[in-house]
Scaffold this motif. Sequence first.
Motif, short mmCIF file in Angstrom:
data_model
loop_
_atom_site.label_atom_id
_atom_site.label_comp_id
_atom_site.label_asym_id
_atom_site.label_seq_id
_atom_site.Cartn_x
_atom_site.Cartn_y
_atom_site.Cartn_z
N GLN A 17 41.27 39.88 37.01
CA GLN A 17 40.49 40.92 37.26
C GLN A 17 39.23 40.67 36.69
O GLN A 17 38.12 41.15 37.00
CB GLN A 17 41.13 42.39 37.69
CG GLN A 17 40.28 43.40 38.29
CD GLN A 17 39.72 42.94 39.54
OE1 GLN A 17 40.75 42.74 40.67
NE2 GLN A 17 38.41 43.03 40.10
N ASP A 18 39.40 40.88 35.37
CA ASP A 18 38.52 41.01 34.40
C ASP A 18 37.41 39.71 34.62
O ASP A 18 36.12 40.18 34.70
CB ASP A 18 38.94 40.93 33.00
CG ASP A 18 39.52 42.34 32.73
OD1 ASP A 18 39.06 43.10 33.31
OD2 ASP A 18 40.27 42.59 31.45
N THR A 33 35.53 40.20 37.97
CA THR A 33 34.51 40.86 37.78
C THR A 33 33.33 40.65 37.11
O THR A 33 32.03 40.67 37.44
CB THR A 33 35.09 42.38 37.16
OG1 THR A 33 36.14 42.93 37.81
CG2 THR A 33 33.78 43.35 36.99
#
Length: 507
Positions: A316-317, A320
């Motif tokens: 996810q990081d 993003t």
Amino acid sequence: MSEGAAKKEEKQRKFQAIRGTRDLLPPETALWNRVEQTAHEVFAAFGFGEIRPPIFEATDLFARGIGGETDIVSKEMYTFVDRSEKLEPQPSIGSMDVFFERVKQLYKSGEVPKDEIGLELVEKQWRKVDELLKGVSKIEAASEEIYTLIMLFEALRLGGDVSLRPEATASICRAYIENNMQQLPQPVKLYCIGPMFRRERPQKGRYRQFYQIDAEVLGGTDAPAIDAEVIEMVMTFFEKLELQGVQLALNSIGDRNCRPMYVELLRGELQKVKGKLGADSQRRIETNPLRVLDSKLKEEQAIIENLPRIGDHLCQDCATHYAAVKHELGLRGVKYHENWRLVRGLDYYMRTTFEITAKGLGSQNAVCGGGRYDGLMELLGGPPTKGIGFAIGEDRLILSLLATGHSPLATPHSPLLYIAWMGEKAYATAIRAAKNLRNAGFRVELPPVEQKFGKALGQADKLGARFALILGDNEVSSGQWTLKTLADGKQEKLRESDLVEHLKKQL
């Protein structure tokens, strides 16, 4: 061949540049200067400062920074032993005692590497020398056997391996650590321009001594805006140069949290099709599966297109961060296309990676590559430090500019003005005129000897001058100088005080 003939042949030998190197000559060097001056101007506008690291470094710096198993480190670097200590023992008991003690000191300090010639071997040979020397005079000690043992000592590697730099990033990171640049306001923005060296097969646009323009942002955060601004800067540089057909490819390769899982997934899928791959790709399945994605073999392309894509497996990081980088590029008006096969094989590379291609270079059309490397500084013994940068192949950049209509003469080295002087009185005036015009920024050719009028104008034309300033006795006495435009033969009279402003208007 007789001795005389051999000497004659040696005398007639013509020295040439070593294969893989070449001379950069005018007028092409004018184009090189314009490229480098543009880099200085654009990079300074983005807050970068120039660094000039050494041309050679400890070999281990590049082994860590590039990867000891890569072809660059294992096959292509110019590496040699730095014999900074030269020991010349004499065949006597006293001097060899001093010599051997010095060797032991160098060995223990690490200046004599602990390799296949170890201290144990040295001590064993020394005992043999010691036995030979007992009871003999200094003259008798100068035997062939003792000299042979002395040569063994001298053969020790006095000093560590050093290498001519094959790239600049590792050197810049080393300088950041060594000079405590982490104490400066972060991030630190650095760039360098200069020669690099790789012992690879020379081909179009690739040389054994080649040139790179390199920029790095070290320290601070990994904010997506930093990545976008670095890319914006290099795209601005290419725009200022009017480089044709520039294409920016972008990708994210994840980080330590998500890339290892993707690499194992990729390795598993490659194992299923191993028999259909070439020898290089088969070898890379175990050593570095990501490198298979770089394959240019025609028969492997369809296979690669069906492999898992890293963009579908970002944590996810990283997802993003990648989305934010693309958003930042959009805010800056930077166009790009995504290329999921654009990867970097070493573990410390992460997240943003990019490549820029241009026209005029054939299939190998990349002129710039870059990306984020947040783990490199730690690998080199420094503190945890964020980093992103790029390297431009200047040779290939120049080749692209030349191939797309940028004549070397677009950045002329020819004189703007040729001073045709005649007579002793006119010579002093010509010297003063040349000095004032050069101080005003004009390119001026002042012939060292007097020439006839026709010959002077002919020489001015050969040199590509635009104007000829004619100075004879009449011009000196009247104060009215003659300026001739060589293209159309037009002549006009000007006072000395008006010449500089007149030329500026003409240009």
